[in-house]
Design an enzyme around this catalytic site. Structure first.
Site, PDB file in Angstrom:
ATOM      1  N   ASP B  53     119.153 -24.312  -6.669  1.00  0.00           N
ATOM      2  CA  ASP B  53     120.513 -23.743  -6.685  1.00  0.00           C
ATOM      3  C   ASP B  53     120.669 -22.647  -7.743  1.00  0.00           C
ATOM      4  OD1 ASP B  53     120.654 -26.096  -5.187  1.00  0.00           O
ATOM      5  OD2 ASP B  53     122.708 -26.527  -5.823  1.00  0.00           O
ATOM      6  N   HIS B  55     123.871 -20.495  -7.549  1.00  0.00           N
ATOM      7  CA  HIS B  55     125.336 -20.489  -7.679  1.00  0.00           C
ATOM      8  C   HIS B  55     125.890 -19.279  -8.422  1.00  0.00           C
ATOM      9  CE1 HIS B  55     126.281 -24.157  -5.637  1.00  0.00           C
ATOM     10  NE2 HIS B  55     125.422 -24.848  -6.346  1.00  0.00           N
ATOM     11  N   ASP B  81     122.208 -22.537  -1.743  1.00  0.00           N
ATOM     12  CA  ASP B  81     123.274 -22.539  -2.750  1.00  0.00           C
ATOM     13  C   ASP B  81     123.161 -21.328  -3.677  1.00  0.00           C
ATOM     14  OD1 ASP B  81     124.281 -24.728  -1.525  1.00  0.00           O
ATOM     15  OD2 ASP B  81     124.413 -25.981  -3.313  1.00  0.00           O
ATOM     16  N   ASP B  84     129.018 -19.293  -4.989  1.00  0.00           N
ATOM     17  CA  ASP B  84     130.048 -20.196  -5.521  1.00  0.00           C
ATOM     18  C   ASP B  84     129.773 -20.566  -6.973  1.00  0.00           C
ATOM     19  OD1 ASP B  84     131.696 -20.325  -3.317  1.00  0.00           O
ATOM     20  OD2 ASP B  84     130.722 -22.104  -2.474  1.00  0.00           O
ATOM     21  N   ARG B  85     130.865 -20.839  -7.681  1.00  0.00           N
ATOM     22  CA  ARG B  85     130.817 -21.346  -9.051  1.00  0.00           C
ATOM     23  C   ARG B  85     130.533 -20.291 -10.105  1.00  0.00           C
ATOM     24  NH1 ARG B  85     132.700 -25.609 -11.164  1.00  0.00           N
ATOM     25  NH2 ARG B  85     132.520 -27.538 -10.069  1.00  0.00           N
ATOM     26  N   ASN B 113     124.330 -26.085   1.486  1.00  0.00           N
ATOM     27  CA  ASN B 113     125.649 -26.453   2.005  1.00  0.00           C
ATOM     28  C   ASN B 113     126.736 -25.470   1.567  1.00  0.00           C
ATOM     29  OD1 ASN B 113     125.275 -27.645  -0.643  1.00  0.00           O
ATOM     30  ND2 ASN B 113     127.246 -28.619  -0.332  1.00  0.00           N
ATOM     31  N   HIS B 114     126.471 -24.680   0.520  1.00  0.00           N
ATOM     32  CA  HIS B 114     127.464 -23.678   0.113  1.00  0.00           C
ATOM     33  C   HIS B 114     127.407 -22.408   0.963  1.00  0.00           C
ATOM     34  CE1 HIS B 114     129.503 -25.261  -3.541  1.00  0.00           C
ATOM     35  NE2 HIS B 114     128.478 -26.097  -3.485  1.00  0.00           N
ATOM     36  N   HIS B 163     117.310 -28.118   1.643  1.00  0.00           N
ATOM     37  CA  HIS B 163     118.286 -28.046   0.560  1.00  0.00           C
ATOM     38  C   HIS B 163     118.715 -29.422   0.055  1.00  0.00           C
ATOM     39  CE1 HIS B 163     121.411 -26.670  -2.073  1.00  0.00           C
ATOM     40  NE2 HIS B 163     122.271 -27.468  -1.474  1.00  0.00           N
ATOM     41  N   ARG B 211     131.694 -42.021  -0.481  1.00  0.00           N
ATOM     42  CA  ARG B 211     132.825 -41.184  -0.072  1.00  0.00           C
ATOM     43  C   ARG B 211     133.226 -41.453   1.373  1.00  0.00           C
ATOM     44  NH1 ARG B 211     130.231 -37.626  -3.844  1.00  0.00           N
ATOM     45  NH2 ARG B 211     128.559 -37.207  -2.395  1.00  0.00           N
ATOM     46  N   HIS B 238     120.048 -29.040  -4.624  1.00  0.00           N
ATOM     47  CA  HIS B 238     121.349 -29.666  -4.317  1.00  0.00           C
ATOM     48  C   HIS B 238     121.965 -30.495  -5.433  1.00  0.00           C
ATOM     49  CE1 HIS B 238     124.548 -30.788  -1.642  1.00  0.00           C
ATOM     50  NE2 HIS B 238     124.178 -32.031  -1.470  1.00  0.00           N
TER      51      HIS B 238
END
Lengths: 270, 309
Positions: B53, B55, B81, B84-85, B113-114, B163, B211, B238
């Site tokens: 990642d 990011h 990834d 983002d972030r 997944n991003h 990933h 979750r 990830h």
């Protein structure tokens, strides 16, 4: 990095370091019985110690996370039902060789509140007296944090902001917990805030505020819980805001939107 | 896209110059033309340096090319990834895309997944695109290109790279090859599992995440998958690791994390994994680039004290 402020009747200490490594995460998980958030600032803390009596109130990640509820969580991911329904479909599409692994995926083992919503009001040996909840709700309540005074821009002699933990809820939202403090000439004020957004599900804010009046020698602590559905909050975004996601990441704005569900006030005189 | 133009783009992006929106559009178009020819599972040969990642931590990406070697001298596999972030998702994605177009057989990008419309709206890439370009056009270009990224890579028929992790719907690598991948990442099913799932050493089998959706996978699952597919190792990203990497299941699975001081405040290390011709694996560990601090200090300070209530 350690900082401290020792003027006045209270010693104020903060510590800021990196997130926990694998080994320490394992230790925390063994002790607390739940998987840890992605980022646990395990060495971080904010601690107030009364110089004369030695009494303290402290905020740290370990004690905060020990209040995460075990058992069936009350929130599920938005797509849980769709996901469960689809699970069988995808499974049946794929031939599993007979006698091979039995995929035991029908229930969640050791469930816990994966949103990391805490009911933590700090770790303390101060003798707090709780005022009745009916009183706490009233504006006329005598013991309350003096927000009007706090709105005055009195000089701030010490300020710090300490992250305690953060989790991206597996990229389905966010939960952050941090504490900040400001020390003025004759008082101090701190806010420990948990902000949680579960995408397409709900928002939660849990705040602990502590106000200390140095002259009066009184510590007032206020704990509040706010919650609202994702749709409720999204609906409040102004029409002209073209980037709604920015608003959804802003705890200060969300705080103004969410309805108050619970308030507790207690105080300690020293 | 002409080589000269790509070289020009790379030179500009490295200097953190934003490429004009029509250029991004045309680069994304070329990417789609290139990626559509790739299988869902791309087979490559070692040696290769594998990156986890990023990011949007652009300065740290540049650092990776310093410590791991420049393109095309070093072969690179990026595990997703990219966005983002961090503060520079646009620059990060622009550079990786240009490098892939310029050196298609030496640079491989798979999907994280991003790399999705939904997630980038929640975690910052959408906001960054709108802030830097004034509207969401480049975000649309990038996210529609994401739909073409491959899902997995196998290094020298031996190391399976993805990933997130494994899926109960996928027992063989051939099954991954028949997924219809040219779409937004769904919430459920094998394609979702590949980019979302996590290993769990305390379990042997697949388990539902607490979750309520998504899987974790245990040691038996890893062993059976490797045996059935005649592989020796699973390599994934990830998950944030304070040490920059993690090796689990008695050495059968590695996690590589390449965003040091994640979100500019975690204080974690990062690594890239160098796989040599003999398939030896070596984590090259690195810390945050000093350029991050220089940049942040050069920005107008946010209020030092804050009259919070």
């Amino acid at each position: 990095m350690q900082r401290s402020f020792r003027e006045g009747p209270w010693n104020i200490e903060t510590e800021k370091g990196p997130i926990l490594g694998n080994e320490d995460v394992g230790k925390y998980e063994d002790k607390l019985g739940i998987p840890m958030p992605e980022m646990v600032f395990g060495s971080n803390f904010l601690r107030l110690t009364h110089k004369d009596s030695g009494k303290f109130i402290c905020f740290n990640a370990f004690d905060a996370l020990s209040t995460v509820k075990l058992g069936e969580p009350d929130l599920k991911l938005a797509h849980t039902d769709v996901w469960k329904a689809s699970k069988k479909k995808f499974k049946s599409e794929v031939p599993v060789e007979p006698g091979q692994t039995d995929y035991d995926v029908d229930h969640v083992h050791n469930p816990y509140d994966w949103t990391y919503s805490i009911e933590y009001q700090g770790t303390t040996d101060l003798n707090f007296n709780k005022i009745p909840e009916s009183e706490a709700m009233k504006d006329s309540n005598e013991i309350q944090i003096p927000y009007t005074k706090l709105q005055r821009k009195e000089p701030i002699m010490f300020f710090d902001d300490v992250m305690l933990y953060e989790d991206e809820l597996g990229d389905f939202g966010i939960c952050t917990y941090s504490v900040k403090i400001r020390v003025m000439q004759d008082s101090l004020f701190l806010l420990a805030r948990m902000f949680m957004r579960a995408d397409n599900v709900a928002f939660r804010i849990r705040d602990t505020r502590v106000f200390v009046d140095f002259k009066l020698g009184r510590v007032i602590r206020e704990y509040t819980e706010k919650q609202g559905s994702y749709a409720f909050v999204k609906d409040k975004i102004p029409l002209w805001e073209h980037d709604f996601s920015k608003m959804m990441r802003d705890p200060q704005w969300v705080d103004t939107i969410l309805p108050l569900e619970k308030i507790e006030i207690d105080y300690a005189d020293i | 896209m002409r080589i000269g133009d790509l070289d020009e783009c790379i030179e500009r992006v490295v200097k953190r110059e934003l490429l004009p929106e029509p250029v991004i559009g045309s680069l994304c178009h070329s990417m789609k033309e290139l990626l559509v020819l790739e299988s869902n599972v791309v087979h490559i040969q070692a040696p290769v340096t594998v990156v986890g990642d990023i990011h949007g931590q652009f300065f740290d990406l540049l650092e990776i090319f310093e410590i791991g070697g420049k393109c095309p001298d070093t072969n690179y596999l990026f595990l997703g990834d990219y966005v983002d972030r961090g503060l520079f998702s646009v620059e990060t994605m622009s550079l990786l895309m240009c490098l892939k177009l310029r050196y298609p057989s030496r640079v491989h990008l798979i999907r994280g997944n991003h790399e999705s419309r939904g997630i980038t709206q929640s975690y910052g890439f959408y906001t960054e695109c709108v802030r830097k370009y004034g509207d969401a056009k480049v975000w649309h270009h990038f996210t529609s290109m994401f739909d073409y990224l491959a899902l997995a890579v196998v290094i020298s028929n031996s190391i399976f790279c993805v990933h997130g992790g494994l899926s109960p719907s996928l027992q063989t690598i051939d099954q991954i090859k028949i997924i219809d991948r040219f779409r937004e990442i769904p919430h459920e099913g094998p394609m979702a599992d590949l980019v979302w799932s996590d290993p769990d050493e305390s379990k042997l089998q697949f388990n539902i995440s607490s979750r309520g959706a998504g899987y974790t996978f245990g040691e038996d699952i890893v062993k059976v998958f490797l045996e059935r597919n005649k592989c020796t190792h699973i390599l994934r990203a990830h998950q944030l690791c304070q040490e920059g990497y993690d090796v689990q299941f008695n050495g059968l699975l590695s996690t590589v994390w390449s965003a040091p001081n994640y979100c500019y405040r975690c204080g974690n290390l990062a690594s890239v994994l160098e796989v040599d011709e003999q398939l030896n694996r070596n984590f090259n560990i690195f810390d945050t680039s000093p350029e991050n601090d220089k940049y942040i200090q050069s920005q107008p300070p946010s209020a030092i004290v804050d009259y919070f209530l």
